[in-house]
Design an enzyme around this catalytic site. Sequence first.
Site, mmCIF file in Angstrom:
data_model
loop_
_atom_site.group_PDB
_atom_site.id
_atom_site.type_symbol
_atom_site.label_atom_id
_atom_site.label_comp_id
_atom_site.label_asym_id
_atom_site.label_seq_id
_atom_site.Cartn_x
_atom_site.Cartn_y
_atom_site.Cartn_z
ATOM 1 C CG HIS A 18 -1.848 1.155 1.289
ATOM 2 N ND1 HIS A 18 -2.840 1.276 2.240
ATOM 3 C CD2 HIS A 18 -1.949 2.265 0.526
ATOM 4 C CE1 HIS A 18 -3.492 2.409 2.061
ATOM 5 N NE2 HIS A 18 -2.955 3.031 1.026
ATOM 6 C CG HIS A 20 -1.166 6.169 -2.746
ATOM 7 N ND1 HIS A 20 -2.389 6.082 -3.365
ATOM 8 C CD2 HIS A 20 -1.375 5.729 -1.466
ATOM 9 C CE1 HIS A 20 -3.300 5.629 -2.513
ATOM 10 N NE2 HIS A 20 -2.706 5.390 -1.346
ATOM 11 C CG HIS A 197 -7.525 3.585 -0.434
ATOM 12 N ND1 HIS A 197 -6.742 2.927 -1.325
ATOM 13 C CD2 HIS A 197 -6.703 4.454 0.237
ATOM 14 C CE1 HIS A 197 -5.489 3.375 -1.220
ATOM 15 N NE2 HIS A 197 -5.437 4.299 -0.274
ATOM 16 C CD GLU A 200 -7.413 7.006 4.548
ATOM 17 O OE1 GLU A 200 -8.012 6.952 3.453
ATOM 18 O OE2 GLU A 200 -6.304 7.561 4.685
ATOM 19 C CG ASP A 278 -1.391 5.926 2.606
ATOM 20 O OD1 ASP A 278 -1.715 5.479 1.492
ATOM 21 O OD2 ASP A 278 -2.169 6.564 3.329
ATOM 22 C CG ASP A 279 0.399 8.979 0.280
ATOM 23 O OD1 ASP A 279 0.339 8.926 -0.956
ATOM 24 O OD2 ASP A 279 -0.566 8.708 1.016
HETATM 25 N N1 ADE Z 1 -4.364 8.795 -2.101
HETATM 26 C C1 ADE Z 1 -3.117 8.903 -1.597
HETATM 27 N N2 ADE Z 1 -3.097 8.645 -0.278
HETATM 28 C C2 ADE Z 1 -4.387 8.360 0.075
HETATM 29 C C3 ADE Z 1 -5.039 8.017 1.284
HETATM 30 N N3 ADE Z 1 -4.355 7.908 2.438
HETATM 31 N N4 ADE Z 1 -6.368 7.840 1.268
HETATM 32 C C4 ADE Z 1 -7.063 7.971 0.132
HETATM 33 N N5 ADE Z 1 -6.517 8.288 -1.034
HETATM 34 C C5 ADE Z 1 -5.186 8.484 -1.069
HETATM 35 ZN ZN ZN Z 2 -3.558 4.916 0.421
#
Ligand code: ADE
Ligand code: ZN
Length: 333
Positions: A18, A20, A197, A200, A278-279
């Site tokens: 997971h 991006h 997703h 969350e 995630d990011d």
């Molecule tokens: N796109 C990038 N990070 C995300 C996240 N945490 N939740 C939803 N969309 C995303």
């Molecule tokens: Zn995500």
Amino acid sequence: MNTPTTERLQTLPKAEIHVHLEGTFEPALLAQWAMQAGVPMPRPVERLFEFAGLADFLEFLDWACALAGTRDRLAQLAHGVCRRLADDGTGYADLIVNPTHWPAWHGRLPEMLDALDSGFRAAEADGLPRVGLCISLLRTQSADAAVELVELLTRLRHPRVVALSVDGNEATAGRTGPRFADAFRRAAAAGLRRTVHAGESSGPEGVWDAIELLDADRIDHGVRAIEDPALVDLLAERRIPLGICPSSNLTLKVYPTLAAHPIDALRRAGVPVSINTDDPSLLRTTLPREYALCAQHFGWDDAVLRAVAATSIDASFADDDTKRALHARLAAW
Ligand code: ADE
Ligand code: ZN
């Protein structure tokens, strides 16, 4: 008990499932590209990655991705992702890419995929880890747009693409499971895996929809499933894995502290949990750091860490040879 350090967890063989592409920009690179394009920065570079929550964060992605308009820049980003994976001790990643965030490439998905693929192929030639792509819908897209994307992916059959995904903000989009059911059914029929997703910016109902309406192989986040014991039982029984991102959930204000985070409770209930970033760049974290945070906070020993890493490999959409090789390295850790 000795708590494992970030350095030691760098050596743990694992997959990331997971993460991006949109979350892998370095601030200095963005500042340079913005200056070259004459585009104003939303904030000074030192505070560029300060976000008020998920909505503000997603808006920032649009600004950042708009700067990557050339084939060279996409290839550079793709290569950079693989370099980061190697630095983290990650042997394989499923990387989420959401075409809606990249205005320069709208209507040109085949060219976008080829540009990314050239960066990944160059990285593999440099001995860096392999990446599979999960092409993502945005929660606010229409049913027609979703089907159109799946039809295009089905025609292209690009070898780099492993899955259909959906991301974005469920809190603003509302319930979207029914809207995307047809697209996800077509994706399954075309041999694409499915990752969603949910849980969350939605509660457990989003996870139910991901399973019942979208036939998800995997849930990205999924943490709010903890609010529904029947759902926790289902995830455990069916062995549906969660791609959990602890720091993301704290930074984007899903939970106030790690003490309030359900990853360990879900694991103890038998749900297959994996740890992810995630990011990573935007949230200023790394995968070994995420493992270390959990190990330190929840008192996980090596057996637990090995089990979580094994889940990350099993839950990935890597090919069988890649999985076998990673499991062999994990057994020797
Ligand atoms: N796109 C990038 N990070 C995300 C996240 N945490 N939740 C939803 N969309 C995303
Ligand atoms: Zn995500």
